[in-house]
Design a protein around this motif. Structure first.
Motif, mmCIF file in Angstrom:
data_model
loop_
_atom_site.group_PDB
_atom_site.id
_atom_site.type_symbol
_atom_site.label_atom_id
_atom_site.label_comp_id
_atom_site.label_asym_id
_atom_site.label_seq_id
_atom_site.Cartn_x
_atom_site.Cartn_y
_atom_site.Cartn_z
ATOM 1 N N CYS A 47 0.843 -1.193 0.000
ATOM 2 C CA CYS A 47 0.000 0.000 0.000
ATOM 3 C C CYS A 47 0.875 1.239 0.000
ATOM 4 C CB CYS A 47 -0.959 0.005 1.187
ATOM 5 S SG CYS A 47 -0.168 -0.033 2.792
ATOM 6 N N ASN A 48 0.272 2.324 -0.409
ATOM 7 C CA ASN A 48 0.964 3.609 -0.489
ATOM 8 C C ASN A 48 0.327 4.552 0.528
ATOM 9 O OD1 ASN A 48 2.141 6.021 -1.113
ATOM 10 N ND2 ASN A 48 1.572 6.009 -3.264
ATOM 11 N N MET A 49 0.961 4.672 1.676
ATOM 12 C CA MET A 49 0.399 5.515 2.741
ATOM 13 C C MET A 49 0.508 7.003 2.431
ATOM 14 S SD MET A 49 1.374 3.404 6.193
ATOM 15 C CE MET A 49 0.422 4.531 7.226
ATOM 16 N N ARG A 50 1.124 7.346 1.316
ATOM 17 C CA ARG A 50 1.174 8.753 0.910
ATOM 18 C C ARG A 50 -0.130 9.179 0.247
ATOM 19 N NH1 ARG A 50 6.547 10.535 1.273
ATOM 20 N NH2 ARG A 50 8.045 8.845 1.413
ATOM 21 N N LEU A 55 -7.952 3.792 6.229
ATOM 22 C CA LEU A 55 -7.167 2.918 7.105
ATOM 23 C C LEU A 55 -6.052 3.645 7.845
ATOM 24 C CD1 LEU A 55 -6.836 -0.329 4.967
ATOM 25 C CD2 LEU A 55 -8.127 -0.035 7.094
ATOM 26 N N TRP A 56 -5.568 4.755 7.291
ATOM 27 C CA TRP A 56 -4.496 5.486 7.961
ATOM 28 C C TRP A 56 -4.789 6.982 8.067
ATOM 29 C CZ3 TRP A 56 -3.397 2.250 3.734
ATOM 30 C CH2 TRP A 56 -3.322 2.871 2.501
ATOM 31 N N SER A 57 -6.081 7.330 8.113
ATOM 32 C CA SER A 57 -6.429 8.747 8.235
ATOM 33 C C SER A 57 -6.172 9.277 9.649
ATOM 34 C CB SER A 57 -7.890 8.974 7.834
ATOM 35 O OG SER A 57 -8.742 8.197 8.652
ATOM 36 N N ALA A 62 -2.079 5.506 11.941
ATOM 37 C CA ALA A 62 -1.116 5.503 10.828
ATOM 38 C C ALA A 62 0.284 5.145 11.320
ATOM 39 C CB ALA A 62 -1.108 6.865 10.133
ATOM 40 N N ASP A 63 0.691 5.683 12.464
ATOM 41 C CA ASP A 63 2.014 5.370 13.020
ATOM 42 C C ASP A 63 2.135 3.881 13.346
ATOM 43 O OD1 ASP A 63 2.906 7.966 12.776
ATOM 44 O OD2 ASP A 63 2.550 8.479 14.884
ATOM 45 N N ARG A 64 1.103 3.319 13.958
ATOM 46 C CA ARG A 64 1.117 1.881 14.283
ATOM 47 C C ARG A 64 1.159 1.042 13.008
ATOM 48 N NH1 ARG A 64 -2.814 3.540 17.992
ATOM 49 N NH2 ARG A 64 -4.468 2.628 16.718
ATOM 50 N N LEU A 65 0.377 1.445 12.031
ATOM 51 C CA LEU A 65 0.334 0.713 10.770
ATOM 52 C C LEU A 65 1.677 0.782 10.052
ATOM 53 C CD1 LEU A 65 -1.219 -0.942 8.705
ATOM 54 C CD2 LEU A 65 -2.072 1.215 7.734
ATOM 55 N N LYS A 66 2.294 1.951 10.051
ATOM 56 C CA LYS A 66 3.611 2.108 9.396
ATOM 57 C C LYS A 66 4.619 1.159 10.013
ATOM 58 C CE LYS A 66 7.015 4.728 7.290
ATOM 59 N NZ LYS A 66 7.948 3.675 6.940
ATOM 60 N N ALA A 67 4.657 1.069 11.331
ATOM 61 C CA ALA A 67 5.592 0.159 12.006
ATOM 62 C C ALA A 67 5.296 -1.290 11.624
ATOM 63 C CB ALA A 67 5.512 0.348 13.516
ATOM 64 N N LYS A 68 4.019 -1.639 11.567
ATOM 65 C CA LYS A 68 3.623 -3.000 11.204
ATOM 66 C C LYS A 68 4.028 -3.314 9.762
ATOM 67 C CE LYS A 68 -0.565 -5.861 11.206
ATOM 68 N NZ LYS A 68 -2.004 -5.859 11.486
ATOM 69 N N LEU A 69 3.816 -2.368 8.864
ATOM 70 C CA LEU A 69 4.165 -2.579 7.457
ATOM 71 C C LEU A 69 5.676 -2.638 7.257
ATOM 72 C CD1 LEU A 69 1.532 -0.272 5.723
ATOM 73 C CD2 LEU A 69 1.499 -2.774 5.905
ATOM 74 N N ASP A 70 6.419 -1.838 8.007
ATOM 75 C CA ASP A 70 7.888 -1.881 7.927
ATOM 76 C C ASP A 70 8.393 -3.266 8.316
ATOM 77 O OD1 ASP A 70 8.013 0.734 7.065
ATOM 78 O OD2 ASP A 70 8.686 1.546 8.999
ATOM 79 N N SER A 95 14.168 4.445 5.320
ATOM 80 C CA SER A 95 13.538 3.124 5.401
ATOM 81 C C SER A 95 14.171 2.166 4.395
ATOM 82 C CB SER A 95 12.034 3.211 5.132
ATOM 83 O OG SER A 95 11.396 3.905 6.170
ATOM 84 N N THR A 96 14.394 2.652 3.193
ATOM 85 C CA THR A 96 15.006 1.809 2.166
ATOM 86 C C THR A 96 16.437 1.457 2.545
ATOM 87 O OG1 THR A 96 13.584 2.806 0.488
ATOM 88 C CG2 THR A 96 15.543 1.633 -0.299
#
Length: 116
Positions: A47-50, A55-57, A62-70, A95-96
């Motif tokens: 997904c593109n959180m940008r 789901l990330w509004s 969004a912070d929790r989701l970003k950590a999970k996706l990372d 991140s990359t």
């Protein structure tokens, strides 16, 4: 009678995981297309959180989701045979860079779409 092993035990195409900033979402999609046509199984950001999405509004969510996706992306690196870094203009974000370092720690080959 001798039984054949399942197809996956005989051979499977190489698995490549795409890493790169979702700022370059279109370039990630293009790399996925080229890798797929080349006969590789492609793992990529899901997904593109940008882009706005319910789901990330919420910022905390969004912070929790970003950590999970990372963490999920690191598991994709675990599964992959190699990493392809999508880095237009040589750009590699934090991140990359962390994903590249992780891949190197596992001994995974790393390729780049553009010179670094």
């Amino acid at each position: 009678m001798h039984q054949q092993p399942p197809h996956s035990a005989i051979s499977r195409p190489p698995i490549v995981v795409l890493c790169g900033s979702t700022t370059y979402w279109d370039q990630l999609a293009d790399a996925a297309l080229h890798e797929t046509v080349a006969g590789r199984i492609v793992l990529a950001p899901g997904c593109n959180m940008r882009q706005p999405h319910p789901l990330w509004s919420d910022l905390k969510r969004a912070d929790r989701l970003k950590a999970k996706l990372d963490d999920l992306h690191l598991r994709k690196i675990d599964l992959a045979d190699e990493v392809l870094v999508v880095n237009p203009d040589g750009y590699i974000g934090d991140s990359t860079r962390r994903e590249i370092d992780y891949a190197h720690s596992l001994g995974k080959p790393v390729r780049y779409t553009h010179p670094v």
